[in-house]
Design an enzyme around this catalytic site. Sequence first.
Site, PDB file in Angstrom:
ATOM      1  N   LYS A  88       0.858  -1.189   0.000  1.00 36.80           N
ATOM      2  CA  LYS A  88       0.000   0.000   0.000  1.00 36.80           C
ATOM      3  C   LYS A  88       0.883   1.225   0.000  1.00 36.80           C
ATOM      4  CE  LYS A  88      -4.462   0.862   0.090  1.00 36.80           C
ATOM      5  NZ  LYS A  88      -5.525  -0.011  -0.434  1.00 36.80           N
TER       6      LYS A  88
HETATM    7  P1  NAD Z   1     -12.885   7.445  -3.210  1.00 38.84           P
HETATM    8  O1  NAD Z   1     -11.895   8.483  -2.861  1.00 38.84           O
HETATM    9  O2  NAD Z   1     -13.298   7.307  -4.634  1.00 38.84           O
HETATM   10  O3  NAD Z   1     -14.199   7.633  -2.338  1.00 38.84           O
HETATM   11  C1  NAD Z   1     -14.202   7.707  -0.951  1.00 38.84           C
HETATM   12  C2  NAD Z   1     -15.583   8.138  -0.490  1.00 38.84           C
HETATM   13  O4  NAD Z   1     -15.655   8.088   0.929  1.00 38.84           O
HETATM   14  C3  NAD Z   1     -15.914   9.575  -0.893  1.00 38.84           C
HETATM   15  O5  NAD Z   1     -17.289   9.654  -1.216  1.00 38.84           O
HETATM   16  C4  NAD Z   1     -15.622  10.349   0.397  1.00 38.84           C
HETATM   17  O6  NAD Z   1     -16.360  11.560   0.483  1.00 38.84           O
HETATM   18  C5  NAD Z   1     -16.097   9.335   1.420  1.00 38.84           C
HETATM   19  N1  NAD Z   1     -15.547   9.564   2.750  1.00 38.84           N
HETATM   20  C6  NAD Z   1     -14.290   9.948   3.091  1.00 38.84           C
HETATM   21  N2  NAD Z   1     -14.191  10.094   4.411  1.00 38.84           N
HETATM   22  C7  NAD Z   1     -15.405   9.803   4.925  1.00 38.84           C
HETATM   23  C8  NAD Z   1     -15.955   9.765   6.237  1.00 38.84           C
HETATM   24  N3  NAD Z   1     -15.209  10.112   7.297  1.00 38.84           N
HETATM   25  N4  NAD Z   1     -17.247   9.395   6.383  1.00 38.84           N
HETATM   26  C9  NAD Z   1     -17.986   9.076   5.310  1.00 38.84           C
HETATM   27  N5  NAD Z   1     -17.537   9.090   4.057  1.00 38.84           N
HETATM   28  C10 NAD Z   1     -16.263   9.451   3.867  1.00 38.84           C
HETATM   29  O7  NAD Z   1     -12.273   6.075  -2.653  1.00 38.84           O
HETATM   30  P2  NAD Z   1     -12.633   4.586  -3.111  1.00 38.84           P
HETATM   31  O8  NAD Z   1     -11.617   4.161  -4.092  1.00 38.84           O
HETATM   32  O9  NAD Z   1     -14.075   4.485  -3.432  1.00 38.84           O
HETATM   33  O10 NAD Z   1     -12.329   3.791  -1.765  1.00 38.84           O
HETATM   34  C11 NAD Z   1     -13.287   3.664  -0.719  1.00 38.84           C
HETATM   35  C12 NAD Z   1     -12.908   2.509   0.189  1.00 38.84           C
HETATM   36  O11 NAD Z   1     -12.839   1.303  -0.571  1.00 38.84           O
HETATM   37  C13 NAD Z   1     -11.536   2.634   0.859  1.00 38.84           C
HETATM   38  O12 NAD Z   1     -11.591   2.035   2.131  1.00 38.84           O
HETATM   39  C14 NAD Z   1     -10.634   1.827  -0.055  1.00 38.84           C
HETATM   40  O13 NAD Z   1      -9.472   1.379   0.600  1.00 38.84           O
HETATM   41  C15 NAD Z   1     -11.572   0.696  -0.415  1.00 38.84           C
HETATM   42  N6  NAD Z   1     -11.217  -0.015  -1.645  1.00 38.84           N
HETATM   43  C16 NAD Z   1     -11.077   0.639  -2.832  1.00 38.84           C
HETATM   44  C17 NAD Z   1     -10.782  -0.083  -3.982  1.00 38.84           C
HETATM   45  C18 NAD Z   1     -10.683   0.559  -5.336  1.00 38.84           C
HETATM   46  O14 NAD Z   1     -10.544  -0.168  -6.327  1.00 38.84           O
HETATM   47  N7  NAD Z   1     -10.789   1.871  -5.469  1.00 38.84           N
HETATM   48  C19 NAD Z   1     -10.588  -1.474  -3.905  1.00 38.84           C
HETATM   49  C20 NAD Z   1     -10.753  -2.123  -2.685  1.00 38.84           C
HETATM   50  C21 NAD Z   1     -11.076  -1.382  -1.561  1.00 38.84           C
END
Ligand code: NAD
Length: 417
Positions: free
Chosen positions: A106
């Site tokens: 990461k």
């Molecule tokens: P992103 O940046 O596209 O979206 C994150 C979202 O969470 C946004 O809507 C943001 O406003 C919201 N957010 C941030 N802080 C917050 C809080 N305190 N309370 C509520 N909402 C909040 O990120 P993403 O890529 O969608 O990732 C989201 C989660 O999924 C993370 O935990 C990430 O590690 C996990 N994840 C992502 C992927 C991927 O392919 N992008 C894969 C596996 C896991």
Amino acid sequence: MSHHVNVLEMARQQLAVAARYLDLDEGLHAVLARPKCQMIVNFPVVLDNGQVECFEGFRVQHNASRGPTKGGIRYHHDVDLDETTALAMWMTWKCAVVNIPYGGAKGSVRINVKKYSRREIEKLTRRFVSEITAIIGERADIPAPDIGTNEQVMAWIMDTFSMHAGHTTPGVVTGKPIALGGSEGRKEATGRGVIVAAEEAAKLCNIDLGNCSVVVQGFGNVGSVAAMLAERNGATVVGVSDARGAIYNPKGLPIAELYERYSGRDGGIQEYKDCERITNEELLALPCDVLIPSAIAAQIRGDNAGNVKAKMIVEGANGPTTPEADHILNDKGILCVPDILANAGGVVVSYFEWVQDLQNFFWEEGEVNNKLERIMRRSFHAVQAAMAEHKTDMRTAAHIIGVKRVADATMTRGIYP
Ligand code: NAD
């Protein structure tokens, strides 16, 4: 880190539970509880106003026994070395659970992206990649998107690495735009995988996914796609949120419209009118069938897990549920499909993207989605079988499978020299 939960401690506790079930050798347990490599970089960026600002970034590689390490890059104001290490460890187990040939890694930069211009983010990205260039590479460690980063950032990573290498190296990063060696279906892959996991879990909970209520925390890449596919399948999405807060309508929210017309605005989904405005904390306690946390870690904790009314939780986010919360949810009979299984669709299609890049031969979207779905269902069934065999919860079962595969690979390779 919210509520001062040490996420690395969480990850280590989960590992320790699996180690007990596996009767894991003490020395090997100690190896797996630590990352193989942690890089801390402090680097300057000249801002648009001419001032120099120094940023702190990390790249952590947890374990490389099963292949090159793989894991997203996060831009977030609250990230630190411990959280990045926990996320790298979860990546190791996740790749092993879905059985793709990677170890876990990461990366992160501590930054509030909203405060910086596109040009500043580009410069920061290029400088960060230059700082960690010695340890990343298409055969060594392959970044991808995570919170705060997107296809454009991946394109800058690819370009920067390629400039240093002297030739285009698309396989060094995944989640790229399709025109630059990205894969069909990658952008939607995590959310799509979450919904496939939800379909399988619904069978265990006697929930009709085509006719149930869903709440999604986080409306970014993962949350918006999961909400959209849930809606397309016939579910009613009654609550969604972003970092600013949550919106609720028991009759349902128009997800496609929220995504297309509101998510890009300054006020985001909060500007939508036909709903009640609530807090993220209240969102987690809404009456619903399925709760999909898709934001940040440690959202469902010992202090609020008792309020959860959902029948099942499918973790789009990494680490949204603490071990204390797990106990409470298990006692309440709420099925929790753990992150290392539920959100693995992203890394599965990242793996497909990497394979396509190395071969310079690209697949159609249907092929990508079919292969993704097959892996998700097969992995779900394997975890379900481990739950029955070990008479345990789903997170522990997934860890048992993941940790065992990594431990076996480590011991079969042997400890060098
Ligand atoms: P992103 O940046 O596209 O979206 C994150 C979202 O969470 C946004 O809507 C943001 O406003 C919201 N957010 C941030 N802080 C917050 C809080 N305190 N309370 C509520 N909402 C909040 O990120 P993403 O890529 O969608 O990732 C989201 C989660 O999924 C993370 O935990 C990430 O590690 C996990 N994840 C992502 C992927 C991927 O392919 N992008 C894969 C596996 C896991």
